[in-house]
Scaffold this active site. Structure first.
Site, short mmCIF file in Angstrom:
data_model
loop_
_atom_site.label_atom_id
_atom_site.label_comp_id
_atom_site.label_asym_id
_atom_site.label_seq_id
_atom_site.Cartn_x
_atom_site.Cartn_y
_atom_site.Cartn_z
N LYS A 80 0.79 -1.23 0.00
CA LYS A 80 0.00 0.00 0.00
C LYS A 80 0.82 1.28 0.00
O LYS A 80 0.40 2.29 -0.54
CB LYS A 80 -0.95 0.00 1.19
CG LYS A 80 -2.01 -1.07 1.07
CD LYS A 80 -3.41 -0.58 1.07
CE LYS A 80 -3.93 0.09 -0.08
NZ LYS A 80 -5.36 0.28 -0.14
N ASP A 127 -7.79 0.22 7.21
CA ASP A 127 -7.91 -1.00 8.00
C ASP A 127 -6.53 -1.48 8.39
O ASP A 127 -6.38 -2.53 8.98
CB ASP A 127 -8.68 -2.07 7.21
CG ASP A 127 -8.41 -1.92 5.74
OD1 ASP A 127 -7.23 -1.90 5.37
OD2 ASP A 127 -9.38 -1.77 4.96
#
Ligand SMILES: Cc1ncc(COP(=O)(O)O)c(C=O)c1O
Length: 405
Positions: A80, A127
């Site tokens: 990410k 998350d």
């Protein structure tokens, strides 16, 4: 009690003839090259491995099983950061009035740039993995980060983000509502929002984040070219869909004449791309509720509209999976056949291998396997998008067989 058949809940799927559409210029090969150049000059950059599971491919009767292993990316255990850091750098270059074609991260770390930028706060909802990437970017730039997490967030993922000096607020909301809270709080405080999904009036930063993900594709294509392999199938897991949107956008640009088949994978409880495709209206649909799944990175109910447009036009398969499919994938990758490399895969990373196992070994899924044209001539590309970001659950899955069928 009647035993439920595995086919009733292992996964749900929808196959479509991709309708095709505009080849998205935002994900062109030249953009991917620029993004790759940016990443490759960040201190500590290393391409992640493309693991070729030759023995497994032979056992399961397919040409190649290739796993792009993001568990080692910048020592952050997930892909990410590639998106977050590119978007942060793009925005700061814009703020400083500098040319975005030649972004140099080390310049942004200099005292001169720091003086011009002043003190800023970066924020996002997450998350886990995206927030860690933003926290890491803030740490590299000696800036502040405030990260919002949904209820039920796992302690190790919270601690990982704090380890980069960020403030973490765990909310009592689900992921999508946490995104809205982060956005509101940022507006009230003048913080910079780096969210990995778009909404009306907020497109530029999520697009940059998606473009940052193209480096996975660039590296994988270079690695496959060296091995003389062309992918026939690309399996990509979706949360808000920025990852599949970016990768499909890139592969469609790269292989315009003979694109691979794209298969989107989601958890059963957060299958907003499957729901959107099934609705057949061309626009994205949300799913709501707790979105509960061990695949925390995929626990998102609202598609990123930028990603949806690309996914809708070019995908062949939409599959939603039960948690045990992901857990099986983790176990398989943790226990390779002799001669294959071991891969540490987290819950959101392993679902594709778990799915392939079912398609290969369960007679009830043979028809689907045939429809997907999986056989000795197919070269399958998967993305292990995270390592064991929840080590306790990882051990429960691998050691104690938790989440078995
Ligand atoms: C490990 C992991 N895999 C896959 C994804 C899915 O990415 P996207 O939400 O862009 O679809 C995420 C998102 O957070 C993730 O953390």
């Amino acid at each position: 009690m009647m035993k439920k058949e595995i086919s009733q809940y292992a996964f749900h799927y929808l196959l479509m003839e991709p309708q095709g559409g505009r080849i998205p210029p935002e994900f062109s090969v030249s953009t991917a090259d620029r993004v790759f150049h940016f990443h490759s000059r960040i201190p500590g950059y290393q391409p992640t491995a493309l693991v070729r599971l030759k023995r497994l491919a032979r056992l399961w009767g397919v040409g190649e099983i290739l796993v792009k292993d993001e568990s080692t990316r910048f020592n952050l255990k997930a892909f990410k950061v590639l998106g977050g850091i590119y978007a942060v750098a793009r925005q700061l270059y814009q703020q400083l009035g500098l040319n975005a074609d030649h972004i140099d991260f080390s310049y942004l770390q200099s005292d001169e740039a720091r003086r011009q930028i002043g003190d800023i706060t970066l924020t996002t909802a997450t998350d886990g993995n995206h927030g860690r990437g933003i926290a890491w970017a803030a740490e590299q730039l000696k800036q502040r980060a405030v990260i919002f997490m949904p209820k039920g967030s796992v302690q190790s993922r919270i601690e990982n983000i704090r380890s980069h000096g960020a403030v973490v607020n765990v909310t009592d909301l689900n992921y999508d509502d946490t995104v809205r809270l982060a956005r509101r709080t940022a507006q009230q405080n003048g913080w910079h929002v780096f969210q990995d999904t778009a909404w009306e009036g907020y497109n530029e930063i999520p697009l940059w984040i998606m473009q940052g993900y193209m480096t996975l594709g660039t590296e994988a294509v270079n690695q496959m070219a060296l091995a003389g392999i062309r992918p026939t199938h690309v399996f990509i897991q979706a949360g808000v869909g920025s990852l599949p949107g970016a990768l499909i956008g890139y592969f469609i640009n790269k292989f315009q004449d003979n694109p691979p088949l794209f298969i989107i994978m989601e958890p059963n409880n957060a299958a907003c791309f499957l729901a959107s495709a099934a609705a057949g209206e061309g626009r994205p649909h949300a799913v709501t509720g707790s979105l509960q799944t061990i695949m925390a990175g995929l626990s998102c109910g609202e598609p990123n509209p930028i990603a949806w447009d690309v996914v809708r036009d070019f995908s062949t398969g939409y599959v939603s999976c039960d948690d045990f499919v992901a857990a099986n994938g983790i176990r398989i990758l943790a226990n390779p056949l002799e001669g294959d490399d071991r891969i540490e895969a987290g819950e959101s990373g392993a679902v594709g291998i778990g799915l392939l196992e079912l398609l290969t070994n369960r007679p009830e899924f043979r028809e689907l396997k045939q429809k997907l044209q999986l056989g000795p001539d197919s070269n399958l590309l998967f993305f292990n998008t995270e390592g064991a970001t929840d080590p306790e659950n990882y051990r429960k899955i691998v050691w104690y067989g938790k989440y078995s069928f």
